[in-house]
Write a protein that holds these residues in place. Structure first.
Motif, mmCIF file in Angstrom:
data_model
loop_
_atom_site.group_PDB
_atom_site.id
_atom_site.type_symbol
_atom_site.label_atom_id
_atom_site.label_comp_id
_atom_site.label_asym_id
_atom_site.label_seq_id
_atom_site.Cartn_x
_atom_site.Cartn_y
_atom_site.Cartn_z
ATOM 1 N N VAL A 27 -3.723 -2.907 7.500
ATOM 2 C CA VAL A 27 -3.899 -1.976 6.271
ATOM 3 C C VAL A 27 -3.421 -2.521 5.419
ATOM 4 C CG1 VAL A 27 -3.658 0.340 5.318
ATOM 5 C CG2 VAL A 27 -3.339 0.031 7.639
ATOM 6 N N GLY A 28 -3.135 -2.931 4.803
ATOM 7 C CA GLY A 28 -2.715 -3.627 4.057
ATOM 8 C C GLY A 28 -3.563 -4.398 2.695
ATOM 9 N N TRP B 31 0.504 -1.087 -0.215
ATOM 10 C CA TRP B 31 -0.193 -0.114 0.144
ATOM 11 C C TRP B 31 0.476 1.394 -0.311
ATOM 12 C CZ3 TRP B 31 -0.268 3.599 4.078
ATOM 13 C CH2 TRP B 31 0.297 3.482 4.845
ATOM 14 N N LEU B 32 2.065 0.712 0.711
ATOM 15 C CA LEU B 32 2.805 2.291 0.614
ATOM 16 C C LEU B 32 3.634 2.888 -1.181
ATOM 17 C CD1 LEU B 32 5.336 2.244 3.097
ATOM 18 C CD2 LEU B 32 3.734 3.772 2.993
ATOM 19 N N THR C 89 0.116 1.098 -13.272
ATOM 20 C CA THR C 89 1.352 0.245 -13.090
ATOM 21 C C THR C 89 1.469 -0.241 -12.361
ATOM 22 O OG1 THR C 89 2.433 0.251 -14.656
ATOM 23 C CG2 THR C 89 3.646 -0.141 -13.565
ATOM 24 N N ILE C 90 1.753 0.186 -10.335
ATOM 25 C CA ILE C 90 1.926 0.481 -9.573
ATOM 26 C C ILE C 90 1.237 -0.183 -8.863
ATOM 27 C CG2 ILE C 90 3.098 1.409 -7.160
ATOM 28 C CD1 ILE C 90 5.096 1.267 -9.010
ATOM 29 N N ARG C 91 -0.560 0.292 -8.401
ATOM 30 C CA ARG C 91 -0.995 0.113 -7.882
ATOM 31 C C ARG C 91 -1.703 -1.424 -8.434
ATOM 32 N NH1 ARG C 91 -7.080 3.028 -8.236
ATOM 33 N NH2 ARG C 91 -5.609 4.237 -7.352
ATOM 34 N N MET D 179 1.350 -7.969 -5.011
ATOM 35 C CA MET D 179 2.267 -8.073 -3.702
ATOM 36 C C MET D 179 1.710 -8.104 -2.513
ATOM 37 S SD MET D 179 4.677 -5.148 -4.174
ATOM 38 C CE MET D 179 5.949 -5.421 -2.549
ATOM 39 N N ALA D 180 -0.559 -7.938 -2.507
ATOM 40 C CA ALA D 180 -0.997 -7.828 -0.910
ATOM 41 C C ALA D 180 -1.308 -9.937 -0.852
ATOM 42 C CB ALA D 180 -1.772 -7.238 -1.301
#
Length: 401
Positions: free
Chosen positions: A324-325, A255-256, A277-279, A285-286
């Motif tokens: 959070v993640g 999330w960061l 892309t990063i989203r 990653m999650a």
């Protein structure tokens, strides 16, 4: 769990965390905050004071002030800023010391980039909350010193640590210099976090350029493109020197990193493709980090070594970041298993990590839920992960309405 009830509980927990730190952290004799307090809330008045602890206190109470407008939090944020300004800023070479002794005199003068990053993070949030001109000046100076002295203009990224005068250093805190671990995931993650916070209050091109470069380093060198887990320790050429699966860091980065891309895209429409892309990367990653989640008790394992050894410790900060993640992943996908993991993380925290007798959170518990450690406050046990998780969850729950 009823999400309305979850909001109530998290709002109260945020208040309780802040109240604990206001009661037990201040050092009435030497100023600032104690460097160590045990589970019985007894301080060690001789303990050294680290920049990570003090900067995280600054961030915590600045963020609390900004979100709640509770003036009592301003006083604690002011206290933290003034102590850092007086005792941690190096008047000769710039940047911040790693630690000072109990009375505030320089102790470890290493210019560790992890420490610089948290100083920048705390100062930037303080500016966001108070509009302090002196704090913004200091934040700019810390940023500029980081880039001037520690940025690798040829290979990208930042070296792990330098000596007080910014010359090469062999005294690393997080990684092993002798193993050529010159660049680390952990330090880069928190440098990006700090740059994101700075960009909110000082949207200068030099900051946005660094943020884009950092996101590129994560994509090219830190995140494994096959597993979407992060490599932990690299040499100067980004070759892996040592690694493991760090479930907590993976879910935190999930999330960061998108947050950084969101902040860039909010001011720069040309960064919209990068944002998407990063989203997508963060979501993968999650999903990868979710393999560290134990459905039997709702806890998150700590780490999986390359040899297959699973560290089943449930650390306070890992559970905070998991909450959070997984909520962030649920907001993107609306897949209920992510929401379930987020809520179960909070249930685990309530059941095993909250110290209902003496306040705050334990450092962690073993896989069979035996309490670990004896420090409520230390160089690394700070109010940032848990208070931030409460604020992030409250904001995200409001968006679900």
């Amino acid at each position: 769990m009823d999400l309305a009830q979850l909001r109530v509980e998290l709002r109260q927990e945020h208040k309780d965390i802040l109240a604990y730190w206001q009661r037990y952290a201040p050092d009435p004799e030497h100023g600032g905050f104690y460097g160590r307090v045990n589970y019985q809330n007894q301080p060690d008045p001789t303990a050294e004071k680290g920049i990570v602890l003090n900067a995280r206190i600054l961030w915590t109470f600045s963020a609390a002030l900004r979100h709640t407008q509770h003036e009592d939090y301003r006083a604690t944020a002011d206290q933290a800023f003034q102590y850092i300004q007086k005792h941690f800023i190096d008047p000769q070479y710039g940047g911040v010391y790693w630690s000072v002794d109990a009375s505030g005199q320089p102790k470890n003068t290493l210019k560790h980039l992890y420490g610089q990053a948290f100083a920048l993070y705390g100062l930037s949030e303080y500016v966001h909350a108070t509009h302090s001109a002196p704090a913004l000046t200091l934040a700019k100076e810390v940023f500029q010193n980081m880039v001037k002295h520690a940025y690798d203009s040829k290979k990208g990224g930042f070296v792990e640590a330098l000596a007080r005068d910014w010359s090469p250093a062999k005294d690393y805190i997080i990684s092993k210099y002798d193993n050529k671990e010159i660049k680390t995931m952990n330090t880069h993650l928190h440098i990006l976090e700090a740059f994101t916070c700075l960009y909110r209050v000082w949207p200068d091109k030099s900051v946005s350029d660094q943020m884009r470069g950092m996101l590129r380093m994560f994509q090219e060198y830190i995140i494994d493109p096959k597993t979407y887990r992060m490599n932990l320790f690299m040499d100067n050429d980004w070759k892996i020197r040592r690694t493991a699966i760090s479930y907590g860091h993976d879910i935190e980065a999930s999330w960061l990193l998108p947050e950084a891309a969101d902040v860039l895209a909010a001011r720069n429409p040309s960064d919209k493709p990068l944002q998407k892309t990063i989203r997508d990367v963060g979501l993968k990653m999650a999903r990868a980090a979710a393999t560290g989640f134990d459905p039997n008790d709702g806890g998150m394992n700590y780490e999986l070594d390359p040899d297959g050894h699973l560290n089943r410790e449930r650390s306070w900060w890992v559970l905070a970041e998991a909450m959070v993640g997984f909520m962030n992943a649920y907001q993107i996908t609306h897949e209920k298993p992510f929401l379930d993991k987020s809520v179960k993380s909070w249930e685990f925290i309530k059941k095993y990590l909250l110290d209902l007798k003496n306040g705050e959170w334990f450092l962690g518990v073993t896989g069979d839920h035996k309490v670990l450690g004896n420090e409520k406050i230390s160089m690394w046990k700070c109010p940032y992960h848990n208070s931030r998780s409460c604020l992030e969850m409250l904001e995200r729950l409001d968006h679900l309405r």
